[in-house]
Design a protein around this motif. Sequence first.
Motif, PDB file in Angstrom:
ATOM      1  N   LEU A 315       1.226  -1.123  -0.347  1.00 38.59           N
ATOM      2  CA  LEU A 315      -0.414   0.112  -0.122  1.00 38.59           C
ATOM      3  C   LEU A 315       0.719   0.752  -0.151  1.00 38.59           C
ATOM      4  N   PRO A 316       0.642   2.229  -1.574  1.00 37.71           N
ATOM      5  CA  PRO A 316       1.587   2.827  -1.181  1.00 37.71           C
ATOM      6  C   PRO A 316       1.140   4.036   0.147  1.00 37.71           C
ATOM      7  N   GLY A 317       2.414   4.118   1.066  1.00 35.10           N
ATOM      8  CA  GLY A 317       2.941   5.148   1.973  1.00 35.10           C
ATOM      9  C   GLY A 317       2.824   4.120   3.291  1.00 35.10           C
ATOM     10  N   VAL A 318       2.912   2.906   2.984  1.00 44.80           N
ATOM     11  CA  VAL A 318       3.232   1.768   4.363  1.00 44.80           C
ATOM     12  C   VAL A 318       4.633   0.717   3.750  1.00 44.80           C
ATOM     13  N   PRO A 319       5.105   0.619   4.784  1.00 51.47           N
ATOM     14  CA  PRO A 319       6.448  -0.277   4.123  1.00 51.47           C
ATOM     15  C   PRO A 319       6.316  -1.860   4.723  1.00 51.47           C
ATOM     16  N   ALA A 320       5.324  -2.192   3.823  1.00 51.42           N
ATOM     17  CA  ALA A 320       4.833  -3.875   3.994  1.00 51.42           C
ATOM     18  C   ALA A 320       3.929  -4.285   2.772  1.00 51.42           C
ATOM     19  N   ILE A 321       4.512  -5.425   2.641  1.00 54.32           N
ATOM     20  CA  ILE A 321       2.831  -6.350   1.879  1.00 54.32           C
ATOM     21  C   ILE A 321       2.638  -6.602   2.598  1.00 54.32           C
ATOM     22  N   VAL A 322       1.408  -6.131   2.334  1.00 52.85           N
ATOM     23  CA  VAL A 322      -0.604  -6.856   3.166  1.00 52.85           C
ATOM     24  C   VAL A 322      -1.168  -8.083   2.541  1.00 52.85           C
ATOM     25  N   VAL A 323      -0.696  -7.830   1.273  1.00 53.48           N
ATOM     26  CA  VAL A 323      -1.570  -9.703   0.778  1.00 53.48           C
ATOM     27  C   VAL A 323      -0.283 -10.470   0.191  1.00 53.48           C
ATOM     28  N   GLY A 324      -0.175 -11.260   0.266  1.00 56.08           N
ATOM     29  CA  GLY A 324       0.567 -11.812  -1.076  1.00 56.08           C
ATOM     30  C   GLY A 324       0.685 -13.736   0.483  1.00 56.08           C
ATOM     31  N   SER A 325       2.407 -14.029  -0.492  1.00 60.79           N
ATOM     32  CA  SER A 325       2.782 -15.022  -0.564  1.00 60.79           C
ATOM     33  C   SER A 325       4.268 -14.863  -0.113  1.00 60.79           C
ATOM     34  N   ASN A 326       4.632 -15.496   1.078  1.00 59.96           N
ATOM     35  CA  ASN A 326       6.340 -15.206   1.856  1.00 59.96           C
ATOM     36  C   ASN A 326       7.231 -16.301   1.463  1.00 59.96           C
ATOM     37  N   GLY A 327       6.617 -18.005   0.689  1.00 61.78           N
ATOM     38  CA  GLY A 327       6.770 -18.909   0.104  1.00 61.78           C
ATOM     39  C   GLY A 327       6.620 -20.170   1.017  1.00 61.78           C
ATOM     40  N   HIS A 328       6.194 -19.328   2.449  1.00 62.94           N
ATOM     41  CA  HIS A 328       5.806 -20.624   3.526  1.00 62.94           C
ATOM     42  C   HIS A 328       4.192 -20.496   3.543  1.00 62.94           C
ATOM     43  N   VAL A 329       3.989 -18.975   3.290  1.00 62.60           N
ATOM     44  CA  VAL A 329       3.064 -19.092   4.085  1.00 62.60           C
ATOM     45  C   VAL A 329       2.047 -17.664   2.585  1.00 62.60           C
ATOM     46  N   ALA A 330       0.634 -18.170   2.702  1.00 66.76           N
ATOM     47  CA  ALA A 330      -0.283 -17.375   1.638  1.00 66.76           C
ATOM     48  C   ALA A 330      -1.203 -16.572   2.253  1.00 66.76           C
ATOM     49  N   TRP A 331      -1.453 -14.821   2.490  1.00 62.75           N
ATOM     50  CA  TRP A 331      -2.391 -14.553   3.260  1.00 62.75           C
ATOM     51  C   TRP A 331      -2.976 -14.120   2.736  1.00 62.75           C
TER      52      TRP A 331
END
Length: 794
Positions: A315-331
């Motif tokens: 989300l532009p403005g926030v240093p994070a992935i909001v929704v997605g997958s890290n290779g081990h967990v998807a959410w």
Amino acid sequence: MKKFILAGLALAMFLLLAVPLAAWMALQASVPQIEGRAALPGLGAEVRIERDSLGVATLHANSAADAARALGFLHAQENFLGMDLARRTAAGELAELLGPMALPRDRENRPHRLRARSVVALDDLNEIERSELRAYVEGANAGLAALRARPWPYLILRSRPEPWREEDSLLVGLAMFFELQDAQNRRELRLLQLRAHLPDALVDLLASPGSELDAPLFGKPWPALSPEALAAALRGQAADAALQLPDEEAASLESPSPGSNNFAVAGNLTADGRALVADDMHLGLRAPGFWYRVRLIYPDPRGVDGRVDASGVSLPGVPAIVVGSNGHVAWGFTNSYGDWHDWVAIDWIDAETGRYHTPEGMAEVELHRETLAVRGGESEILEVRQTRWGPILARSPDGQDLALLWTAHRRGAIDLGMGALLHAADIDQALDIAQRSGTPVQNFVGGDASGRIGWTLMGRLPQRLGDCDPLQPLRPLHGCDWAPDWLDPSLAPILVDPPHGRLWTANSRVVDDAGLALIGDGGYDLGARQRQIRDALFARERFSEADLLALQLEDRAVFMQGWWERLRSVLERPDRAPELAALEAATRERPDRASVDSVSYRAARGFRALLIDALQAQLYAPVREALDDEFAAPRTPQFESVLQAYLQLSEETLPEGWPLPEDLQASAAAGLAEDWQRQGSDFSQRNWGERNTSVVCHPLADALPEPLRAQLCMPGGPLPGDNHVPRVQGPRFGASQRMVVAPGREAEGIFHMPGGQSGHPLSPFWGAGHGDWAAGRPSAFLPGPARHVLVLQP
């Protein structure tokens, strides 16, 4: 004289060419840099940014802090206006940028004083979060400064962008509270107005948290409302003698509710044993897209195997992935629609001096004088009366001052805790992170590479004290209040590894009576969409990514077919009015789908909406008579149950004075035919696509004349889908992204996003990917081959 004329013409021609040329050069100068090398002070090492053909960025960094700094750089260059509008929305500072037109919004939002609360919230971040946030902020300001000209929207606004600050990132997160929740708690206030003028039994039916269409994760559907119960609630209330119907334009496009679909299947239902997670978040549509697609790759001792490799949307403005997958967990998320605010009745000792009762004794109102700056106008002073529960924002029908108690006001409502999802190794860790994160409360659905799946509520939950009516103002002196601390996360509802291997949410009620007592009802959506998703998941025993995408795109008109049958029963009556002949001929084909070419679907939808408006006009007549223009109908998503029960009443069971159901239906059909006739005599042209044509534009598009406006909009076109089918779609509302992914098999995942990655119309990524979203064509979850490479260096 001739020389002067020629000189004047030459000057005019020069100005005619020079002004557009200067504008073009200024526009070109603010295009984000996508290739070559650029300096980014503060980096510990070079960051390599690869962009594919859609502009999806892959960041190769040497640390989490460097990745955050580079992400800030990208966000600011590609969509600083989106960041700016989000922070200003939450802070109530839009008029400072947009002028007097934004003052009404600022007057509503500034009393929440979220900028001041965000500054306080910074102190609650841990050392690593604060360090990464600082890097992000410095990266954003560096990205802004690296443009050869200020971002083009600020040229149109004749303004300069304000630097990004640390609290601004928390404000962007708080802006999502405004996006997803009723910041003014209008629903409960309007239900109070109903209760002052209508029988309690009737208001209770209107405010029901569910219906027989529910498909909760826990418990059973809500019991169907019987015609006898409705008739009993109507007795003693006079109906409005005048039966008035709006036209289809006013009635049939229901206001969509911000929300989403998400669902998951466990590994025993997939070919490779990994869980599959699908998520599509429904929001207002715009260009560029609401989100920014990114893949982050860097070493990190907190990550599984000492590294992070995560993809999804930020989300532009926030240093994070909001929704997605890290290779081990998807959410993924959907909006929860629990009850996250209450009115508190203020028991004054002396209203003039601002002294009021609390359970501990006397307290005094804090008076805050907020200055609303206005571009091109005079500033305005807004006085905010703050109590221990929240600002005083309304008055009850009996004249009592009401303070708003809202989770967004409380310390801990927003933080950067969700960033830890990048390090989650399995579904258990992901669910624990979700429950402890400060976000608007969401339905969190995730799955892991071992095939396990789980659901919980993401975000902090309030603890309510006392056995109190959730639709009445709290009275703390009588024991009805919120505890000062959040609910212990261990008490939050959770569902892990369901035996059938399936999870689903779609903004409707998901919990049973016990869960409802804990989280309340903030206006759950009608259960038709959630039920259709659940039924589709149980209709098969094996799933792939393509199968879940097909469910996201499903537009089968399961819910609306019953309304088409009702309409046909009116149109096929032997004593049918002659003016209904054209409507009858145009709607003979059953509407199997909410497809663009379906006349029958549009007719059934319009018929139902006209019936809803007509019955609500009857029910709310005493309230309108008492309040006149001050009354607005509350959001009642479960009104379908009331309407269905009413249509089953007979002349014998109908209370005196109320219109017969057959008369109500005949009037609705006649009103629909009359409205279509005004649009043209050929009813075969009145298909759903004519009404459901996409309008996806830049926020400043409407401020420009044609043809410039058209350059800031995506290509329009009719789209299938609607509110009560899985493919939620309106002209300006719908899936802000679609994702289907199995953690560990991201290369086979699918992703859609409307509006494109870049907010600059001269960028090669303006609108990139929008066509795939509109057509429902599968496109890759992971970024494709690098087409452009930018190296950021210390």
